[in-house]
Design a protein around this motif. Structure first.
Motif, short mmCIF file in Angstrom:
data_model
loop_
_atom_site.label_atom_id
_atom_site.label_comp_id
_atom_site.label_asym_id
_atom_site.label_seq_id
_atom_site.Cartn_x
_atom_site.Cartn_y
_atom_site.Cartn_z
N GLY A 256 13.25 22.54 -13.67
CA GLY A 256 14.46 21.78 -13.36
C GLY A 256 14.36 20.98 -12.08
O GLY A 256 15.33 20.32 -11.68
N ARG A 257 13.20 21.00 -11.41
CA ARG A 257 13.02 20.23 -10.18
C ARG A 257 12.75 18.77 -10.54
O ARG A 257 12.01 18.47 -11.47
CB ARG A 257 11.87 20.80 -9.36
CG ARG A 257 12.07 22.25 -8.95
CD ARG A 257 10.84 22.80 -8.24
NE ARG A 257 9.66 22.72 -9.09
CZ ARG A 257 8.44 23.09 -8.71
NH1 ARG A 257 8.25 23.56 -7.48
NH2 ARG A 257 7.42 23.00 -9.54
N VAL A 258 13.34 17.87 -9.76
CA VAL A 258 13.22 16.45 -10.06
C VAL A 258 12.31 15.78 -9.04
O VAL A 258 12.25 16.19 -7.87
CB VAL A 258 14.62 15.78 -10.08
CG1 VAL A 258 15.20 15.67 -8.67
CG2 VAL A 258 14.57 14.42 -10.75
N MET A 259 11.56 14.78 -9.49
CA MET A 259 10.65 14.05 -8.60
C MET A 259 10.55 12.61 -9.07
O MET A 259 10.65 12.31 -10.26
CB MET A 259 9.27 14.71 -8.59
CG MET A 259 8.57 14.73 -9.93
SD MET A 259 7.37 16.06 -10.10
CE MET A 259 8.45 17.45 -10.47
N GLN A 260 10.38 11.70 -8.13
CA GLN A 260 10.29 10.28 -8.45
C GLN A 260 8.84 9.92 -8.78
O GLN A 260 7.91 10.31 -8.07
CB GLN A 260 10.77 9.44 -7.26
CG GLN A 260 10.90 7.96 -7.55
CD GLN A 260 11.51 7.19 -6.39
OE1 GLN A 260 12.04 7.78 -5.45
NE2 GLN A 260 11.45 5.87 -6.44
N PHE A 261 8.64 9.19 -9.90
CA PHE A 261 7.30 8.78 -10.29
C PHE A 261 7.16 7.27 -10.40
O PHE A 261 6.09 6.76 -10.74
CB PHE A 261 6.91 9.42 -11.63
CG PHE A 261 7.64 8.84 -12.82
CD1 PHE A 261 7.14 7.75 -13.51
CD2 PHE A 261 8.84 9.39 -13.23
CE1 PHE A 261 7.81 7.22 -14.59
CE2 PHE A 261 9.53 8.87 -14.32
CZ PHE A 261 9.00 7.78 -15.00
N ASN A 262 8.22 6.53 -10.11
CA ASN A 262 8.21 5.08 -10.24
C ASN A 262 8.80 4.51 -8.95
O ASN A 262 9.87 4.94 -8.51
CB ASN A 262 9.05 4.68 -11.46
CG ASN A 262 9.05 3.20 -11.73
OD1 ASN A 262 9.61 2.42 -10.97
ND2 ASN A 262 8.42 2.80 -12.83
N PHE A 263 8.10 3.54 -8.33
CA PHE A 263 8.50 3.05 -7.02
C PHE A 263 8.48 1.53 -6.98
O PHE A 263 7.58 0.90 -7.54
CB PHE A 263 7.56 3.58 -5.93
CG PHE A 263 7.51 5.08 -5.86
CD1 PHE A 263 8.41 5.79 -5.07
CD2 PHE A 263 6.56 5.79 -6.58
CE1 PHE A 263 8.36 7.17 -5.01
CE2 PHE A 263 6.50 7.17 -6.52
CZ PHE A 263 7.41 7.87 -5.73
N ASP A 264 9.46 0.97 -6.31
CA ASP A 264 9.54 -0.48 -6.13
C ASP A 264 9.16 -0.80 -4.70
O ASP A 264 9.98 -0.69 -3.78
CB ASP A 264 10.96 -0.97 -6.44
CG ASP A 264 11.03 -2.49 -6.55
OD1 ASP A 264 10.08 -3.15 -6.09
OD2 ASP A 264 12.03 -3.00 -7.08
N LEU A 265 7.90 -1.21 -4.49
CA LEU A 265 7.44 -1.52 -3.13
C LEU A 265 7.88 -2.91 -2.68
O LEU A 265 7.56 -3.32 -1.56
CB LEU A 265 5.92 -1.40 -3.05
CG LEU A 265 5.36 0.00 -3.29
CD1 LEU A 265 3.88 0.06 -2.93
CD2 LEU A 265 6.14 1.06 -2.52
N ASN A 266 8.63 -3.63 -3.52
CA ASN A 266 9.24 -4.88 -3.10
C ASN A 266 10.67 -4.67 -2.62
O ASN A 266 11.34 -5.62 -2.23
CB ASN A 266 9.23 -5.89 -4.25
CG ASN A 266 7.83 -6.35 -4.59
OD1 ASN A 266 7.08 -6.76 -3.71
ND2 ASN A 266 7.46 -6.26 -5.86
N ARG A 267 11.13 -3.44 -2.67
CA ARG A 267 12.42 -3.05 -2.09
C ARG A 267 12.17 -1.78 -1.30
O ARG A 267 12.12 -0.69 -1.86
CB ARG A 267 13.48 -2.81 -3.18
CG ARG A 267 13.89 -4.04 -3.96
CD ARG A 267 15.02 -3.71 -4.92
NE ARG A 267 14.59 -2.80 -5.97
CZ ARG A 267 15.42 -2.04 -6.68
NH1 ARG A 267 16.71 -2.05 -6.41
NH2 ARG A 267 14.95 -1.26 -7.64
N ASP B 201 0.93 -2.47 -12.33
CA ASP B 201 1.21 -1.43 -13.32
C ASP B 201 2.71 -1.21 -13.42
O ASP B 201 3.46 -1.54 -12.50
CB ASP B 201 0.50 -0.12 -12.93
CG ASP B 201 1.10 0.49 -11.68
OD1 ASP B 201 1.13 -0.20 -10.64
OD2 ASP B 201 1.54 1.66 -11.73
N PRO B 202 3.19 -0.65 -14.54
CA PRO B 202 4.64 -0.51 -14.75
C PRO B 202 5.33 0.41 -13.76
O PRO B 202 6.52 0.25 -13.49
CB PRO B 202 4.74 0.06 -16.18
CG PRO B 202 3.45 -0.30 -16.83
CD PRO B 202 2.42 -0.28 -15.75
N ASP B 203 4.61 1.39 -13.20
CA ASP B 203 5.23 2.34 -12.28
C ASP B 203 5.17 1.90 -10.82
O ASP B 203 5.62 2.63 -9.94
CB ASP B 203 4.59 3.72 -12.43
CG ASP B 203 4.96 4.38 -13.75
OD1 ASP B 203 6.04 4.05 -14.28
OD2 ASP B 203 4.18 5.20 -14.26
#
Length: 403
Positions: free
Chosen positions: A126-137, A304-306
């Motif tokens: 149930g732990r959540v983690m971010q795998f997609n990042f916007d390095l333009n923001r 890449d998409p992520d």
């Protein structure tokens, strides 16, 4: 899905003493996930070994007569629930009346993972983690080893950098506005400072083509050519450096340029473009202003998409006009800058990405009095930590991205 109803009784209804409670089915593998944003109810089911509180979040399907249920709290390493509630999950918005509650008791209760927003992944505990990042923001802070070379001599330098980047889409994602604030690079060893207070530009996808070209080799074919022209502006760009004992300080008060995208991605985030225009620059050492026209070819591509891999490049030429003559430099000084860099995310700390940045740069200039015109080459390798970097606007749901 069940529609929200008036809250007549609480979630405890399904596990009331003396009434037949629904039976939790054995878990399936891989464990399915609840759907992000779907109507969700909080239920109390009979206690189990792993969820002794009996508190679950549920998404029910009347047609399938099934409820997928996930614990409202995270599980520990031993598989037993902890006191930590699951983060970034859809809030419970559905309440059951007595009739609905009686019907739901007959449904299959299938264990699942809690849902997660786009760009985030939830593990089996149930732990959540971010795998997609916007390095333009993002807001970033970095450091790098950045040696410089000219005339066969190598000088060791360190670089610290900082900046804030924001993107805002409008017109149904047909226009993308980019803003940069406080972009700063400070080199130590061979001193230099490059600081820009604010920069703005936008990319646009025109609805109507500028030219419609029809070819008649075989079947007639139409080819649409678009002129995706945008705008680039800069305010208060300070450059301070020391070369061969000479100190130079240039302050660009402002610059305005027209830009044309030679190519851009569907979401306008990645691009290759040319831009040209002029600005007003102040020489703080000699105390005069000059006109500074410039032109550039530049690109920024997310690979890449992520959002883990980024490539950036630029080549810019600039000259100074209408400036008084200064002893030791030509009447119309010029600057030529080339740069290419690659950035990749290595890991995330508290869901904030830490990335590796490598780049190479070259500068040829004759605008510093008493310093001969020459090429200066530099390379750098360092780390950049993003204090804020949300998921990309195109981020997928984790189930589609990772399973």
């Amino acid at each position: 899905m069940l529609a929200p109803t008036l809250p007549l009784v609480g979630a405890l209804l399904l596990a009331q003493p003396g009434s037949e409670a629904p039976v939790l089915q054995p878990p399936s593998f891989p464990l399915p996930a609840l759907t992000w944003g779907a109507p969700t109810a909080c239920l109390m089911l009979p206690p189990t070994q792993h969820v002794p509180s009996g508190a679950w979040r549920a998404q029910c399907d009347d047609d399938a007569q099934r409820c997928r249920v996930a614990p409202v709290r995270e599980l520990g390493a031993d598989g037993v629930e902890t006191d930590r509630p699951v983060a970034r999950a859809t809030h419970c918005s559905v309440s059951f009346d007595e009739e609905t509650a009686e019907r739901v008791k007959t449904y299959r209760m299938e264990p699942a993972r809690a849902d997660a927003p786009p760009g985030w992944y939830r593990d089996e505990r149930g732990r959540v983690m971010q795998f997609n990042f916007d390095l333009n923001r993002r807001v970033w802070l970095g450091g790098a080893w950045a040696p410089m070379s000219h005339d066969g001599q190598v000088m060791h330098r360190m670089r610290a950098d900082f900046g804030i980047a924001v993107e805002v889409p409008t017109r149904g994602d047909k226009t993308l506005h980019r803003l940069r604030f406080l972009e700063t690079e400070l080199h130590l060893g061979v001193h230099s400072l490059d600081l820009t207070l604010a920069r703005y530009d936008f990319s646009i996808q025109r609805e109507d083509p500028l030219l419609r070209v029809t070819t008649f080799l075989g079947k007639p074919r139409r080819h649409d050519l678009y002129l995706n022209m945008g705008l680039w502006m800069e305010a208060l760009h300070l450059e301070q450096l020391k070369r061969d004992g000479q100190v130079a300080r240039f302050l660009s008060l402002g610059a305005v340029q027209a830009s044309v995208d030679l190519w851009h991605s569907r979401d306008l985030v990645s691009y290759v473009r040319v831009r040209a225009g002029t600005g007003v620059e102040s020489d703080l050492v000699h105390g005069f202003n000059a006109v500074a026209p410039s032109a550039a070819l530049e690109g920024d591509v997310t690979l890449d998409p992520d959002g883990f891999h980024h490539f950036r490049m630029s080549a810019e030429v600039e000259t100074l006009l209408l400036a008084p003559r200064v002893e030791g430099r030509p009447r119309r000084p010029e600057r030529l800058r080339v740069q290419a860099g690659y950035e990749v995310i290595l890991l995330a700390i508290n869901d904030q990405p830490l990335s590796l940045l490598v780049d190479g740069r070259g500068v040829r200039r004759d605008d510093i009095a008493g310093v001969p015109e020459r090429w200066e080459w530099s390379a750098s390798a360092g780390l950049r930590f993003s204090l804020w970097a949300p998921a990309r606007r195109s981020a997928p749901i984790a189930v589609a991205a990772r399973e």
